[in-house]
Design an enzyme around this catalytic site. Structure first.
Site, short mmCIF file in Angstrom:
data_model
loop_
_atom_site.label_atom_id
_atom_site.label_comp_id
_atom_site.label_asym_id
_atom_site.label_seq_id
_atom_site.Cartn_x
_atom_site.Cartn_y
_atom_site.Cartn_z
CG ASP A 116 -1.93 1.08 1.26
OD1 ASP A 116 -1.70 2.12 0.62
OD2 ASP A 116 -2.96 0.91 1.94
CG HIS A 117 3.00 3.99 -3.24
ND1 HIS A 117 4.00 4.65 -2.57
CD2 HIS A 117 3.52 3.66 -4.45
CE1 HIS A 117 5.07 4.74 -3.34
NE2 HIS A 117 4.81 4.13 -4.50
NE ARG A 118 -4.11 3.85 1.52
CZ ARG A 118 -5.26 3.37 1.98
NH1 ARG A 118 -6.28 4.20 2.21
NH2 ARG A 118 -5.41 2.07 2.20
#
Length: 425
Positions: free
Chosen positions: A395-397
């Site tokens: 998850d790039h968050r």
């Protein structure tokens, strides 16, 4: 006559499919006697009845879905309960209630201690949505759980605009999630007719339906990216063979070694061991390790809780035990929820690699493909080595590519130099 409503079997489930009834109409049942086996989105569960008496009616035939909060079974008490009494309904409006509603003994998410008040006389309060006698208009919309109300509030959703699919019009979590999905969903095309020759429809129910919903939500909500690397696993296979030769009674599997190396990486990159909740990244101290297991009922992800506390052999034994229980349908809902990181050996399907879908609401999943002989350069010379591909979807968050790449490289180093890695554990 007491009516037992289907309770929430854990994690805010909205319905269960009847698998088989364990009692017949006219049978006498005791308190906490299992009366039906149901399949939820999480597992197959035997449901006990909370009071004694004679069964007068069963609701739901095998294969039918029963909503949480809907009647499941009616029992004529053996002289200690009054007519018209039902089981408690989910709390409607108490914001302090952090539980998931009408919860079965041994299941559910409420932290409050269990109570059995009223069992001696068989008396239980009548839930608002199931009462036969009209009551004053409620001051708030009826929901299956306070969790549903909080979810709607966090997303700015007006519950008064929804039509509940639960018993008596109660709004369920599925209703809220469907409304949220409809905000951006395109207008669906007209469905194809069911009477087309050579075509059959297979309904998505139970585990398969839950998996479809979770994977769809993962793709919809998570800005996912994938990194991968080829690794020389020759020494890994040799190390596994040496471990198993030393103690054949306690064998170590390939997935256990991958899981062990993932735990090493998570200790260095804890950002990948957690979940995103609204505007925060939640990072627990423990690693509750999930792993993908294919069963006749569909794909499930059992957990090994506190995996970081186990030795490599203990970890391998735990993975094998949960895999066996998953394939036998003996996992409880608690065995399938609350994971923080997932590993997957998709090499068992004969494939080299995969861009896996993250197990929502986690933030990463690590996988390994099949190990096959390939040309590989060793000390400047071409050789045949056992090579595999590792991949990490993240998850790039929760992190950037540097963190994801660092984690994957640390796992790859462990695979290529397993003796050095295991020696430091």
């Amino acid at each position: 006559m007491p009516v037992f409503l289907l309770p929430d079997l854990g994690e805010g489930l909205t319905e269960a499919v009847v698998v088989t009834w364990l009692v017949e109409d006219g049978d006498t049942v005791a308190v906490d006697q299992p009366v039906v086996e149901v399949e939820t989105a999480k597992a197959a569960v035997e449901v006990p009845v909370p009071f004694a008496g004679v069964v007068t009616r069963r609701h739901g035939a095998p294969g039918e879905a029963v909503a949480v909060g809907a009647p499941l079974i009616e029992v004529q008490p053996t002289g200690f309960a009054e007519p018209g009494v039902t089981t408690p309904a989910p709390a409607q409006d108490d914001p302090a209630d952090a539980g998931s509603g009408n919860v079965l003994i041994g299941y559910g998410t409420s932290s409050a201690p269990p109570r059995r008040a009223g069992r001696r006389r068989g008396r239980r309060p009548v839930p608002e949505h199931a009462a036969a006698v009209p009551s004053p208009a409620p001051t708030a919309v009826a929901v299956i759980s306070p969790i549903v109300r909080r979810l709607a509030r966090a997303e700015g959703l007006d519950l008064r605009q929804l039509t509940g699919s639960g018993y008596g019009g109660t709004i369920t979590r599925r209703d809220v999630e469907a409304a949220l999905a409809a905000r951006t969903a395109p207008v669906p095309a007209a469905p194809a007719p069911d009477d087309r020759p050579g075509v059959r429809r297979v309904p998505l129910t139970g585990v398969r339906r839950a998996t479809a919903e979770k994977l769809s939500r993962s793709r919809r909500e998570i800005p996912e990216a994938t990194v991968w690397v080829d690794v020389d696993a020759t020494d890994l296979l040799a190390a596994r063979a040496a471990l198993n030769a030393r103690d054949p009674a306690r064998p170590v599997g390939l997935l256990a070694l991958l899981a062990r190396f993932a735990l090493v990486g998570l200790a260095r990159y804890p950002e990948l061991n957690g979940r995103v909740e609204q505007d925060a990244i939640v990072l627990p101290d423990a690693v509750h390790l999930g792993f993908a297991a294919q069963t006749d009922r569909g794909l499930v992800v059992p957990l090994v809780r506190d995996a970081h506390r186990l030795t490599t052999r203990e970890l391998s034994a735990a993975l094998a035990e949960r895999t066996a229980r998953a394939r036998e349908g003996r996992l409880a809902p608690a065995d399938l929820t609350g994971g923080t990181f997932t590993v997957n050996n998709y090499g068992v399907f004969g494939v080299d690699g995969s861009a896996a879908i993250i197990n929502h609401p986690e933030v990463a999943i690590l996988g390994i493909g099949r190990i096959v002989p390939r040309p590989w350069v060793v000390d400047g010379q071409l050789a045949v080595r056992s090579v595999a591909q590792l991949s990490l979807a993240f998850d790039h968050r929760a992190c950037d590519g540097g963190t994801a790449g660092g984690f994957l490289r640390s796992v790859a180093d462990c695979v290529e130099q397993p003796v050095t890695a295991l020696g430091d554990l």
